[in-house]
Design a protein around this motif. Structure first.
Motif, mmCIF file in Angstrom:
data_model
loop_
_atom_site.group_PDB
_atom_site.id
_atom_site.type_symbol
_atom_site.label_atom_id
_atom_site.label_comp_id
_atom_site.label_asym_id
_atom_site.label_seq_id
_atom_site.Cartn_x
_atom_site.Cartn_y
_atom_site.Cartn_z
ATOM 1 N N UNK A 7 0.851 -1.189 0.000
ATOM 2 C CA UNK A 7 0.000 0.000 0.000
ATOM 3 C C UNK A 7 0.883 1.235 0.000
ATOM 4 N N UNK A 8 0.344 2.333 -0.469
ATOM 5 C CA UNK A 8 1.046 3.606 -0.429
ATOM 6 C C UNK A 8 0.617 4.437 0.772
ATOM 7 N N UNK A 9 -0.602 4.223 1.248
ATOM 8 C CA UNK A 9 -1.116 5.030 2.346
ATOM 9 C C UNK A 9 -2.287 4.311 3.002
ATOM 10 N N UNK A 10 -2.321 4.347 4.340
ATOM 11 C CA UNK A 10 -3.452 3.784 5.073
ATOM 12 C C UNK A 10 -4.137 4.928 5.807
ATOM 13 N N UNK A 11 -5.455 5.049 5.622
ATOM 14 C CA UNK A 11 -6.229 6.074 6.305
ATOM 15 C C UNK A 11 -7.431 5.437 6.964
ATOM 16 N N UNK A 12 -7.900 6.086 8.028
ATOM 17 C CA UNK A 12 -9.121 5.629 8.687
ATOM 18 C C UNK A 12 -10.298 5.717 7.740
#
Length: 167
Positions: A7-12
């Motif tokens: 993944x490049x980014x994990x957000x809520x």
């Protein structure tokens, strides 16, 4: 068979920055440095040293690992000199050492390693400031972040590091 997730980014899902990390994960690290020498010649007073550090925990359940290190020197004009060192969260003492250093020889400077680690539970998501103080018990001289003109470079760096740890 090996699984792999890239993944490049994990957000809520609803709010960025709300992803719950596994217990023990480092959520954020703040490090501050300072080069100002603090020198005590008077006794009986706790005195602030640099640097202070401020962190805003992302979760109220997090713990904060507070670490500090600096070089120093102590000198005594009376036998049995003790040097105190303590950690404060805002204005509250949360860790203290009455004998961070001890000197038994009169009129000689001896090294003092100003080092402490403490795992705090501030239970807040508000900005939280940590600072350290030193204390001279008897007549003499005490230095935190000592500067020495005989060594190049003469700048001594003191460091305070705060790590937010998920619980």
């Amino acid at each position: 068979m090996t699984s792999r997730l890239l993944v490049d980014k994990i957000e809520g899902k609803t709010t960025a920055g709300t992803v719950q990390m596994p217990s023990g994960s480092v959520i954020q690290v703040i490090q501050t440095t300072g080069t100002t020498q603090t020198e005590l010649t008077s006794t009986g007073t706790w005195t602030d040293v640099v640097p202070t550090a401020t962190i805003t925990p992302k979760f109220s359940t997090s713990k904060i690992l507070v670490s500090h290190s600096a070089g120093g020197m102590g000198q005594s004009t009376s036998a049995g000199q003790s040097f105190g060192f303590r950690l404060l969260r805002a204005s509250t003492t949360i860790a203290s050492r009455s004998r961070q250093g001890y000197q038994s020889h009169l009129n000689y400077y001896e090294p003092v390693l100003w080092q402490m680690e403490f795992l705090d539970s501030p239970s807040t998501t508000s900005a939280t400031t940590y600072k350290f103080q030193i204390y001279l018990e008897k007549a003499g001289n005490l230095r935190h972040s000592s500067q020495d003109s005989d060594i190049s470079p003469i700048t001594s760096i003191a460091m305070t590091t705060l790590m937010e740890i998920a619980q």
